[in-house]
Scaffold this active site. Structure first.
Site, PDB file in Angstrom:
ATOM      1  N   HIS A 229      -4.832  -0.691  -2.824  1.00  0.00           N
ATOM      2  CA  HIS A 229      -5.116   0.534  -2.064  1.00  0.00           C
ATOM      3  C   HIS A 229      -6.392   0.311  -1.247  1.00  0.00           C
ATOM      4  CE1 HIS A 229      -4.849   4.789  -1.161  1.00  0.00           C
ATOM      5  NE2 HIS A 229      -6.158   4.860  -1.338  1.00  0.00           N
TER       6      HIS A 229
ATOM      7  N   SER B 129       1.311  -7.658   6.110  1.00  0.00           N
ATOM      8  CA  SER B 129       0.261  -8.677   6.236  1.00  0.00           C
ATOM      9  C   SER B 129      -0.262  -9.095   4.860  1.00  0.00           C
ATOM     10  CB  SER B 129      -0.877  -8.199   7.144  1.00  0.00           C
ATOM     11  OG  SER B 129      -1.603  -7.167   6.544  1.00  0.00           O
ATOM     12  N   ASN B 130      -0.265  -8.188   3.903  1.00  0.00           N
ATOM     13  CA  ASN B 130      -0.671  -8.584   2.546  1.00  0.00           C
ATOM     14  C   ASN B 130       0.370  -9.486   1.902  1.00  0.00           C
ATOM     15  OD1 ASN B 130      -3.294  -7.434   1.445  1.00  0.00           O
ATOM     16  ND2 ASN B 130      -2.430  -5.695   2.564  1.00  0.00           N
TER      17      ASN B 130
HETATM   18  C1  GRF Z   1      -2.714  -2.032   3.081  1.00  0.00           C
HETATM   19  O1  GRF Z   1      -3.849  -1.437   3.626  1.00  0.00           O
HETATM   20  C2  GRF Z   1      -2.613  -1.748   1.595  1.00  0.00           C
HETATM   21  O2  GRF Z   1      -3.849  -1.587   0.968  1.00  0.00           O
HETATM   22  C3  GRF Z   1      -1.882  -0.423   1.586  1.00  0.00           C
HETATM   23  O3  GRF Z   1      -0.961  -0.512   2.643  1.00  0.00           O
HETATM   24  C4  GRF Z   1      -1.437  -1.423   3.639  1.00  0.00           C
HETATM   25  C5  GRF Z   1      -0.358  -2.433   3.859  1.00  0.00           C
HETATM   26  O4  GRF Z   1      -0.628  -3.247   4.967  1.00  0.00           O
HETATM   27  N1  GRF Z   1      -1.301  -0.156   0.290  1.00  0.00           N
HETATM   28  P1  GRF Z   1       0.311  -4.514   5.254  1.00  0.00           P
HETATM   29  O5  GRF Z   1       1.739  -3.984   5.404  1.00  0.00           O
HETATM   30  O6  GRF Z   1       0.183  -5.436   4.089  1.00  0.00           O
HETATM   31  O7  GRF Z   1      -0.190  -5.099   6.531  1.00  0.00           O
END
Ligand code: GRF
Length: 206
Positions: free
Chosen positions: A113, A17-18
């Protein structure tokens, strides 16, 4: 003339999702970057499917396919260099970056993070475990940290942090959702600052 852009690789292990937030920011002109590669240690990562649907090249970085760590690092570096990657954004990538790649990309690898480092980071601190720890410790605030990557998990120099209150009655799931929503805003914003600082140095060099 369109604004200069930086070539970025996104590495992920899960949902992505990021990665989607970074992609949207770039598409909307809020992040001066082209995502030229999405890499994962896991063939079945949902984020890879999303990248393929957007026609972004993908690569599997699976250490177990290599007898030597150094050969694995060389493979990753070659893949990044082939696409002329200038900055690497980790977005839920659960593996260490090989020393060869760290050396080739000093202050060019960034991680996000879901807590206020140095609290609740390090090996094994990912996903709901992070938010569980925040609640178990009775912290009244948590947040998001964006930092440069070094050889230790969640350890490199901090670039930016955003604080988020923990509410009475929060479960790890509720907190995870609140933090993730902030991540989707904050990561593109902070990465844009990093991109801008690299691009401004580049224009001086030429
Ligand atoms: C996020 O909470 C990020 O901070 C951590 O892993 C998670 C990834 O989520 N490092 P997504 O795969 O981007 O939904």
């Amino acid at each position: 003339m369109s604004a200069p852009k930086l070539k970025i690789a996104v590495l992920l292990s899960g949902t992505g999702s990021n990665f989607e937030a970074l992609y949207s920011a770039a598409a909307l002109g809020r992040l001066d970057a082209d995502i030229v590669l999405v890499g994962s240690n896991r063939e079945e990562a949902k984020g890879l499917t999303k990248a393929r649907a957007l026609n972004i090249p993908t690569e599997i970085f699976d250490r177990s396919r290599f007898a030597e760590g150094e050969a694995f690092g060389a493979f990753m570096l070659k893949s990044l260099r082939q696409r002329e990657v200038e900055l690497i954004a980790l977005a839920g990538y659960l593996r260490k970056i090989p020393p060869l790649v760290l050396k080739a990309y000093p202050r060019r690898i960034v991680n996000i993070h879901p807590a206020l480092l140095p609290r609740h980071g390090g090996k094994g601190m990912y996903g709901l475990k992070v938010h569980q720890a925040v609640i178990e410790c009775g912290d009244t605030e948590t947040g998001v940290t964006i930092h440069y990557v070094d050889e230790a998990y969640d350890h490199g120099e901090i670039i930016a942090q955003k604080r988020i209150p923990v509410q009475p009655g929060d479960t790890p799931e509720i907190l995870a959702q609140r933090v993730l929503e902030v991540e989707h805003q904050f990561y593109p914003e902070v990465l844009q600052q990093v991109v801008q600082s690299i691009l401004s140095k580049k224009s001086v060099d030429f």
